[in-house]
Design an enzyme around this catalytic site. Structure first.
Site, PDB file in Angstrom:
ATOM      1  N   HIS A 167      -8.910  12.031  -6.058  1.00 58.00           N
ATOM      2  CA  HIS A 167      -7.942  11.321  -5.214  1.00 58.00           C
ATOM      3  C   HIS A 167      -7.981   9.814  -5.500  1.00 58.00           C
ATOM      4  O   HIS A 167      -8.273   8.994  -4.619  1.00 58.00           O
ATOM      5  CB  HIS A 167      -8.231  11.584  -3.731  1.00 58.00           C
ATOM      6  N   MET A 183      11.499  12.142  -4.380  1.00 53.85           N
ATOM      7  CA  MET A 183      11.985  10.995  -5.156  1.00 53.85           C
ATOM      8  C   MET A 183      12.061   9.755  -4.276  1.00 53.85           C
ATOM      9  O   MET A 183      13.110   9.145  -4.070  1.00 53.85           O
ATOM     10  CB  MET A 183      13.344  11.311  -5.770  1.00 53.85           C
ATOM     11  N   GLY A 184      10.892   9.366  -3.755  1.00 53.63           N
ATOM     12  CA  GLY A 184      10.796   8.106  -3.024  1.00 53.63           C
ATOM     13  C   GLY A 184      10.431   6.998  -3.985  1.00 53.63           C
ATOM     14  O   GLY A 184      10.775   7.038  -5.167  1.00 53.63           O
ATOM     15  N   ARG A 185       9.699   5.998  -3.488  1.00 53.99           N
ATOM     16  CA  ARG A 185       9.331   4.863  -4.337  1.00 53.99           C
ATOM     17  C   ARG A 185       8.482   5.310  -5.530  1.00 53.99           C
ATOM     18  O   ARG A 185       8.733   4.919  -6.664  1.00 53.99           O
ATOM     19  CB  ARG A 185       8.555   3.823  -3.519  1.00 53.99           C
ATOM     20  N   GLU A 214     -10.954  17.735   1.183  1.00 53.86           N
ATOM     21  CA  GLU A 214     -11.597  16.779   0.286  1.00 53.86           C
ATOM     22  C   GLU A 214     -12.838  16.180   0.939  1.00 53.86           C
ATOM     23  O   GLU A 214     -12.857  15.988   2.157  1.00 53.86           O
ATOM     24  CB  GLU A 214     -10.611  15.655  -0.070  1.00 53.86           C
ATOM     25  N   SER A 219       0.286  14.056  -4.469  1.00 56.45           N
ATOM     26  CA  SER A 219       0.755  13.734  -3.112  1.00 56.45           C
ATOM     27  C   SER A 219      -0.304  14.087  -2.075  1.00 56.45           C
ATOM     28  O   SER A 219      -1.162  13.267  -1.752  1.00 56.45           O
ATOM     29  CB  SER A 219       2.070  14.449  -2.827  1.00 56.45           C
ATOM     30  N   ARG A 220      -0.287  15.329  -1.574  1.00 59.82           N
ATOM     31  CA  ARG A 220      -1.275  15.816  -0.625  1.00 59.82           C
ATOM     32  C   ARG A 220      -1.667  17.234  -1.023  1.00 59.82           C
ATOM     33  O   ARG A 220      -0.829  18.042  -1.409  1.00 59.82           O
ATOM     34  CB  ARG A 220      -0.718  15.818   0.810  1.00 59.82           C
TER      35      ARG A 220
END
Length: 323
Positions: A288, A157-159, A269, A239-240
């Site tokens: 991506h 729960m970041g930006r 990737e 995310s990753r």
């Protein structure tokens, strides 16, 4: 005449975004837009570079830093920086920069679009029409899952996580989140509820991963984790790729442990058309493109250029990654 500092850009970027660098530096760019710069070329360029304008696909490790005596700054065209050895760079006095904030809303848009596309089977339904399979209307034709009034569980729960939660409020969703620390702003403004990882897995209809790649999050989503989710749950990863055990995810989808997955990232990737996850109809896969809008990518490139220019001019960059 004083020699200008040398900056190497590892991918083709819009020329107009390089204005801050053109004023103060000699610039050389890798000319391919989609093909990463070869490792050998990057190492050779790093030997003479004062600044590097890099992508997530560029490995900035100890070997490179040891052979870059003039290097003063590495600026990544991304929020993430797991491609850079931050400790080694700091030890050598190399400033590392990234591009937070400017891509928050764009990535949140894509993340929620991916959730919606997976839940409502948008890609599958569009292909169904294009392939000439639509012969008649039926009550359950391409029936997907509702989004409104469901529970979304956000891991990270970041930006960007907060921006996704904001979008979820428009669908009257119940918002749960798991994070390294409490996000009291999201709780007060968006009604998000801080819960344990275990609780989030058990109660969420949509599990959205937006966590950075760290030692703690690598392979966070295992077979055991997928088995704790609802059978109707949909997993979204923007995310990753390395936060997910892809083999475990494949099995979970094939065996009906969870209902579907929307993926913008993968462990290695790019993936080929033969990737096993692409054989599954309940998977929506994207290349991506989380922050890939014309407006945002232009703004990101401009920020990278300003960061490098500031460091080379002895000024403080706008966005520094702290060791």
């Amino acid at each position: 005449m004083t020699k200008k500092p040398y900056v190497f850009i590892t991918r083709k970027v819009p020329d107009e975004t390089l204005a801050p660098l053109k004023e103060i530096a000699e610039i050389h760019s890798w000319t391919e837009e989609e093909i990463p710069v070869p490792r050998e070329t990057l190492l050779e360029e790093a030997k003479k570079a004062d600044g590097l304008f890099t992508m997530l696909s560029d490995k900035i490790d100890t070997k490179l830093l040891d052979h870059a005596p003039n290097l003063k700054v590495v600026a990544n065209l991304a929020v993430g920086y797991d491609n850079i050895d931050i400790a080694a760079a700091t030890e050598k006095g190399v400033v590392v920069c990234n591009t937070p904030d400017v891509l928050t809303d764009t990535t949140a848009d894509l993340t929620f679009a991916l959730l919606m596309a997976t839940a409502r089977r948008i890609v599958e339904a569009a292909d169904y029409v294009k392939e000439g399979k639509w012969q008649n209307w039926a009550p359950l034709l391409m029936a997907g899952s509702d989004i409104h009034h469901k529970t979304i569980g956000i891991v990270g729960m970041g930006r960007i996580g907060s921006a996704v939660a904001k979008r979820a409020t428009g669908f009257d969703m119940n918002i749960l989140y798991y994070n390294r620390s409490r996000n009291e702003t999201a709780e007060k403004q968006l009604g998000a509820k801080y819960v344990s990882f275990h609780t989030l897995l058990e109660q969420s209809d949509y599990i959205v991963c937006l966590a950075p790649l760290t030692k703690e999050t690598e392979n966070l989503f295992t077979s055991e984790v997928f088995h704790k989710m609802k059978r109707s749950a949909i997993f979204i990863n923007a995310s990753r790729g390395a936060v997910v055990d892809e083999t475990a995810l494949q099995r979970a989808l094939e065996e009906g442990v969870i209902s579907g997955a929307g993926l913008d990232v993968f462990k290695e990737e790019p993936i080929s058309s033969e990737h096993p996850l692409l054989r599954l109809k309940n998977v929506v896969a994207l290349p991506h493109i989380g922050s890939s809008s014309m407006e945002t990518r232009k703004e990101m490139c401009e920020l990278v250029s300003r960061n490098i220019a500031n460091v080379l001019c002895g000024k403080k960059p706008e966005t520094v990654v702290e060791a």
